[in-house]
Design an enzyme around this catalytic site. Structure first.
Site, PDB file in Angstrom:
ATOM      1  N   ASN A   1       0.840  -1.200   0.000  1.00  0.00           N
ATOM      2  CA  ASN A   1       0.000   0.000   0.000  1.00  0.00           C
ATOM      3  C   ASN A   1       0.872   1.246   0.000  1.00  0.00           C
ATOM      4  OD1 ASN A   1       0.515   0.333   3.063  1.00  0.00           O
ATOM      5  ND2 ASN A   1      -0.598  -1.605   2.975  1.00  0.00           N
TER       6      ASN A   1
ATOM      7  N   ASP B   1      -3.146  -0.934   7.213  1.00  0.00           N
ATOM      8  CA  ASP B   1      -1.921  -0.364   7.761  1.00  0.00           C
ATOM      9  C   ASP B   1      -2.015   1.156   7.920  1.00  0.00           C
ATOM     10  OD1 ASP B   1      -0.431  -2.799   7.979  1.00  0.00           O
ATOM     11  OD2 ASP B   1      -0.244  -2.813   5.807  1.00  0.00           O
TER      12      ASP B   1
ATOM     13  N   HIS C   1       4.496   0.647   1.647  1.00  0.00           N
ATOM     14  CA  HIS C   1       4.745  -0.586   2.401  1.00  0.00           C
ATOM     15  C   HIS C   1       4.625  -1.772   1.450  1.00  0.00           C
ATOM     16  CE1 HIS C   1       4.637  -3.757   5.289  1.00  0.00           C
ATOM     17  NE2 HIS C   1       3.351  -3.998   5.168  1.00  0.00           N
TER      18      HIS C   1
ATOM     19  N   HIS D   1       5.872  -6.229   0.909  1.00  0.00           N
ATOM     20  CA  HIS D   1       6.501  -7.442   1.441  1.00  0.00           C
ATOM     21  C   HIS D   1       7.478  -7.959   0.380  1.00  0.00           C
ATOM     22  CE1 HIS D   1       3.429  -8.627   4.812  1.00  0.00           C
ATOM     23  NE2 HIS D   1       3.545  -7.324   4.718  1.00  0.00           N
TER      24      HIS D   1
ATOM     25  N   ASP E   1      24.034   5.755  -2.670  1.00  0.00           N
ATOM     26  CA  ASP E   1      23.397   6.746  -3.547  1.00  0.00           C
ATOM     27  C   ASP E   1      22.022   7.156  -3.029  1.00  0.00           C
ATOM     28  OD1 ASP E   1      25.253   7.140  -5.589  1.00  0.00           O
ATOM     29  OD2 ASP E   1      24.553   5.426  -6.755  1.00  0.00           O
TER      30      ASP E   1
ATOM     31  N   HIS F   1       8.415  -8.563   9.982  1.00  0.00           N
ATOM     32  CA  HIS F   1       7.319  -8.113   9.137  1.00  0.00           C
ATOM     33  C   HIS F   1       7.823  -7.747   7.730  1.00  0.00           C
ATOM     34  CE1 HIS F   1       3.279  -5.775   9.062  1.00  0.00           C
ATOM     35  NE2 HIS F   1       3.723  -5.923   7.840  1.00  0.00           N
TER      36      HIS F   1
ATOM     37  N   TYR G   1      24.136  15.067  -9.623  1.00  0.00           N
ATOM     38  CA  TYR G   1      23.523  13.994 -10.410  1.00  0.00           C
ATOM     39  C   TYR G   1      22.178  14.495 -10.918  1.00  0.00           C
ATOM     40  CZ  TYR G   1      21.499   9.417 -11.548  1.00  0.00           C
ATOM     41  OH  TYR G   1      20.919   8.362 -12.192  1.00  0.00           O
TER      42      TYR G   1
END
Lengths: 233, 233, 233, 233
Positions: B28, B75, B94, B96, B119, B168, B231
């Protein structure tokens, strides 16, 4: 007959392919119509490229073909044992996905190392015992089903909807064919993560990475499952 | 309301999917409008396939839904803690993703082993403490946010725009929802590289691969960030 | 001449590319017409992007070009040794696929750790001896073929349709060019699984992961091959 | 000016992206026109999605922009050192590809473990020394080029067209921008294979997997390169 079930089973098989869990003609998914006790299952060894719902084979719970021109999956008897012993399930999937199969080859249960696992499986994924010589020479696919049921003793099949068959690979299930495939997808993902995590553990000098505690396990599983779930719409 | 923000948050969520960091309905992203103090966030457990800007849910910083027909991400409270404590950030993501989650599962901070990491992140990515039984049983997602803030103590959130939540997975952020996603992409890449590099180290007999020195770390980070950056365009 | 064979060999080469086993211009597949003793083989070092059947080169079993404007694969002589010594085969494939090549580089035979392997290969995949300095400086590709034939001594080429050439990579074969490529695909898959499984083994403190027993090996191989096979249609 | 060179440099940059070696705006490729001594190089930090030949920046060998509206790659000075010191090269590429970077992060040269490596690189890929604090604080990208040239001392740049910059990542080159990119692709492939192979070695109890001998190395390299090459058309 059972056109809607055949369509869903066909779609679930194709999802197995699209998600990268199977190559060539590997893998199979089935679904059951509990009213009639009939099962729709992928035909054996056919290409995914032009698979259509009408190719699905209908068998009864004793394994007799009721409809269909093709031979059903050679793993048919394993699926049927699961439908007979787990009355709450509606679909079964079998793959040789890389990481889940690697754990199965090593004959190790898959520990729950994090919330990704806990969100979908309420604890360790069990591994079956190896089949005896006698079981291998008997009704092999039936005996595989029996070994799965034994490995699941004391577990709720909808809380642990997956098993690793020793030296072979994973079987997963769910309340529908699509849910069975989703559990195959998640199992492969957590099998890979667990494998990667275990390689990291030695840095601290611990011999074993420890599974997460029961509280975190339950917190995440019950966020997504059961009457108090609050994940999703 | 906040149509532009919802469009950017939706696009950032879709980028999460396109970049391969999430499967199924996982992950999410949210974004904040600092003037109104309102946050747009992905709805909970919905498919990425037909996600559109109007599906994004608007919540205030206390978590009350202000606009939207769907339930916000489960969340949500973690995101909100981060917006309250890190006033300089504009987006949170977020996932996984495999390698970042593997480090989180092993409860290890991610060392800076090279310029790819340097970087984008000015030093080691911290890992939170494990939540106590009491925290798990309380407002779990809020407590997760608090644990992240504690792990970030003394660090500049725009210099270390990522954290690993123990057992997690990763949370990342940035000055916009897109920047938060970009940090998730880079975090996964450097988590994989670090994992591969650590496996190589034993060849020389060293027990640990050493992080790079502060000079190389700063040289690369400051090439891309801050007033002397050179950069980009 | 041999238009159908050239079409099948071209298609098998393209399948090598599509399946991700080769990059750039690497890899090659050939097929034989046993009636005429002529072999169609991929031209050397050409791009897969615009490869067409008419580009395949026809050579006889002594390696003389019979038809075709391009130079045949530099591995031509290795293919020809296999066709001469294994009269039952109809196609040969060679790749530098990642995991199969890694085992070949380590000069290790590939153990059979599970049913995925057993379904397709009836036992361990052998590795050749390293070539001597004299063999390397002689007809190198011919000597490679001879080393493969030696490594296969006592084995049925259609039961073990693959070999690992030491420090080099895999060669596979089958009753057709397509079957040879399919065996390359399966070999890469089981080489990866075996590699992943071996990394898991140390958890139980065993030094070596054990290959599966002969009964399970045969059960699976004979489900798919031979007169009592019951896999497929 | 130099329209053809800019087109080839642009195409080589896009190939870097297509081949999966770079994500986001990472990586850069340049090419030189030896007659004029001018170099075309990717602009710094721009998206690959809409990159076109006219975006390439023309610089002279001292680094002055001769044509182009954008800032050249921040790694420009490293490229220029290579063009000055290796007069036989026509293109340079730089990536942070996963496995090559992992070896660079571990500061290990990449051994030649098989013919895949030997086909393209005539021996071990060297790793540079780490830069000193003074070098880091001076003209960093220039010093990186100098470190590469030192690591290449005594080596033929077209026989070993790649280097690993310690704690950073790979630079490759070739007689053209496309050849430089091809060498980046092969380097990543052999870096992964070498990593996988080294993990296998411990099974036999050896401490180190040994590189292949000089004869096999030369046999394969000279099959593809030099006056006696017989690979390709």
């Amino acid at each position: 007959m059972l056109e809607e079930l055949k369509a869903r089973v066909c779609e679930a098989n194709l999802e197995l392919k699209r998600s990268g869990l199977v190559i060539l003609t590997w893998g199979n998914v089935s679904g059951i119509d509990r009213d009639s006790g009939l099962v729709a299952i992928k035909p054996s060894g056919v290409s995914y490229e032009d698979m259509r719902p009408e190719h699905m084979v209908i068998v009864d719970l004793e394994g007799r073909v009721v409809e269909g021109e093709m031979r059903p999956s050679s793993d048919k008897l394993t699926h049927l044992v699961l439908y007979r012993d787990f009355p709450e399930i509606g679909g079964v999937a079998h793959t040789h996905s890389t990481y889940a199969t690697a754990w199965a080859q090593a004959c190790r249960p898959l520990p729950c190392y994090g919330t990704t696992h806990a969100d979908n499986f309420r604890g360790e994924i069990p591994v079956t015992k190896r089949l005896s010589k006698k079981q291998l020479q008997g009704q092999y696919e039936f005996e595989t089903g029996v070994a799965i049921v034994r490995a699941m003793e004391g577990l709720d099949p909808l809380h642990i909807p997956a098993v690793l068959v020793a030296n072979h690979g994973p079987f997963t299930w769910g309340d529908s064919p699509g849910a069975a495939v989703e559990n195959s997808i998640v199992l492969e993902q957590v099998a890979e993560m667990a494998w990667v995590s275990e390689r990291l553990r030695t840095v601290y000098g611990d011999r074993f990475l420890k599974p997460i505690g029961r509280e975190l396990q339950d917190k995440h599983f019950l966020r997504k499952h059961g009457k108090d779930a609050y994940y999703g719409q």
